[in-house]
Design an enzyme around this catalytic site. Sequence first.
Site, short mmCIF file in Angstrom:
data_model
loop_
_atom_site.label_atom_id
_atom_site.label_comp_id
_atom_site.label_asym_id
_atom_site.label_seq_id
_atom_site.Cartn_x
_atom_site.Cartn_y
_atom_site.Cartn_z
CG ASP A 16 -1.99 5.03 5.03
OD1 ASP A 16 -1.83 3.97 5.66
OD2 ASP A 16 -3.09 5.38 4.54
NE ARG A 42 -10.84 -1.61 3.65
CZ ARG A 42 -11.45 -1.82 4.80
NH1 ARG A 42 -12.62 -2.44 4.85
NH2 ARG A 42 -10.92 -1.39 5.93
CG ASP A 90 -10.16 6.98 6.77
OD1 ASP A 90 -9.11 6.98 6.12
OD2 ASP A 90 -10.22 7.15 8.00
CG ASP A 141 -5.75 7.65 4.80
OD1 ASP A 141 -6.67 8.27 4.23
OD2 ASP A 141 -5.90 6.60 5.45
CD GLU A 200 -6.84 4.94 2.52
OE1 GLU A 200 -7.84 4.95 3.25
OE2 GLU A 200 -5.69 4.76 2.96
CE LYS A 205 -6.91 8.29 8.18
NZ LYS A 205 -7.52 7.16 8.89
CE LYS A 259 -3.28 2.50 3.02
NZ LYS A 259 -4.18 2.40 4.20
N1 BES Z 1 -4.37 4.15 7.01
C1 BES Z 1 -5.55 3.86 7.77
C2 BES Z 1 -5.29 2.82 8.85
C3 BES Z 1 -4.46 3.24 10.03
C4 BES Z 1 -5.06 3.72 11.16
C5 BES Z 1 -3.10 3.09 10.02
C6 BES Z 1 -4.31 4.07 12.25
C7 BES Z 1 -2.33 3.45 11.10
C8 BES Z 1 -2.93 3.93 12.22
C9 BES Z 1 -6.63 3.29 6.85
O1 BES Z 1 -6.67 3.80 5.57
C10 BES Z 1 -7.95 3.64 7.48
O2 BES Z 1 -8.25 4.79 7.55
N2 BES Z 1 -8.69 2.61 7.91
C11 BES Z 1 -9.95 2.82 8.53
C12 BES Z 1 -10.93 1.83 7.95
C13 BES Z 1 -12.33 2.05 8.37
C14 BES Z 1 -12.87 3.33 7.77
C15 BES Z 1 -13.17 0.88 7.92
C16 BES Z 1 -9.79 2.60 10.02
O3 BES Z 1 -9.04 1.72 10.44
O4 BES Z 1 -10.38 3.38 10.79
ZN ZN Z 2 -4.89 4.51 4.82
MN MN Z 3 -7.81 5.56 5.41
#
Ligand code: BES
Ligand code: ZN
Ligand code: MN
Length: 505
Positions: A291, A354, A350, A273, A352, A280, A268
């Site tokens: 990220d 996947r 968010d 992000d 994104e 966020k 990734k």
């Molecule tokens: N890059 C984030 C995941 C992340 C969160 C990495 C905290 C490091 C620390 C990812 O893109 C994300 O935002 N995931 C969301 C998914 C949710 C919206 C289903 C998450 O984990 O909140």
């Molecule tokens: Zn992310």
């Molecule tokens: Mn995200």
Amino acid sequence: MHTVYKTPAVTATTRPTRDLGADLLVIPVFENDDLKGERDLDRASGGEYGAAVKRGAFAGSLYEQLFTPISGDGWKARRALWVGLGPRREVTAEQLRRAATIGGLVARQRRFSSIAILARSSPAVPDSRAVQALTEGAVLANYEGTSYKTSDEPMPWLDRVEIRVAGTADGVAVERGRVLAECTNVARALSNEPGNVLTPREFAERAAKLARNADLKVEVLDEKKIAQLKMGMLMGVARGSNEPPRLVVLRYEPKRAAHKAVLGLVGKGITFDTGGISIKPADNMDKMKDDMSGGAAVLCAMLAVAKLRAPVRCIGIIPTTENMPGGRAMKPGDILTSAEGKTVEVLNTDAEGRLILGDAMWYARKLGVTHLVDIATLTGACVVALGKTTSGLFGRPAAWVEQVRRASERAGDRSWPMPLFDDYKDLLRSEIADFTNTGGRPGGAISAAVFLKEFAGDLPWVHMDIAGTAWAEEAKPYQPKGATGVGVRTLAELALDADSWVKVR
Ligand code: BES
Ligand code: ZN
Ligand code: MN
């Protein structure tokens, strides 16, 4: 920016310890250690080591430290750092790696530029693994978190590292350790870069340059090529940004590959992000510059694979884009069509990672990979489940997951398997598309993996969630704060060990 890492010259030597001319002798010590094979070390320290042990000031417990002079006649080194390893029978390669990092960091703090580390034998770690781990630890110490301060002097670098071995000088283990740690440092440096410096184009350019220097074949697909391939999920994420996306393809094709298998590595590469329209919260959003750590891990593992001439063909794929809330950004409720043809209802912009990984995994299959591993800072839920020191593993068959887990163990990147039962598929049910891109909070790391599974075809596939492990919140004696470079050594160790997994399917 300051130089953020430097790879010292590392050699294995069988010379007597007293002839080692380094600024600092690093002496790993077990609990109740009788210093077998190195008995004159205590005398060389003027008896200070023995005295410290006697008065209870040093017991050899894990990562304990004692600094002494070397005053013995005929000894070349003048200083020693004794580093505890705990009970001899329980010592692991990771503990040796960390002890060496401690030695390297202490040397740098004291403005020394060379160290010699004694490789002391322990039953659970084969000698060549010990030499490799000590080398890795020392090279990992020669790293500074990125600094843009205009008045900041980094600690001096180590120029020279000697690993003192009792048996034969194992040059292969030293070379492995040096390359794996150097490539980890490259990944750390990339992940620490701010989002305005490391844009998708810049990431792709740096990746291409590094890869060419390592004799990898490189192709960078731009937004036009990505559109031609109909990568609707990657394009969907990229729409919200003024920066165009890229897809980096790296190939390692050894002339005489020992195997027919082709290892596909997908990482990734979100260079920042924001969450997109499902934006966020402001607190800690700055951390989202890391990220792209999965992408960096794939890039740097490919560099290591090429430099160490792994016995198997490898293809590395890095989809890279920003996730921004621009005027043309994808919106909750939007439908995206993946390159594979499957449709996705975007419930949360968010989620994104996947999306871009799904299209990249499809492309990896199209290029003919036989075994697939993806790596990503994918979910906060994985951090909740496993914390900050263990990455989550998902995939099938179990034998392939176990191969990756063991590679991570050798690498000192801890990871642990998580379930992927079919029941979890219900979490992604959509009214109007093949599936949604989010499954809600319960089992959030698992539903993300279930989504990715849709794009793995029927290949052996492992997903490694490094959301918790890619970034260290605080410095440890054996690890600097910031990007960790997690995954680089795991993926490289996996490729190096192809002999043991090519039959898995
Ligand atoms: N890059 C984030 C995941 C992340 C969160 C990495 C905290 C490091 C620390 C990812 O893109 C994300 O935002 N995931 C969301 C998914 C949710 C919206 C289903 C998450 O984990 O909140
Ligand atoms: Zn992310
Ligand atoms: Mn995200």
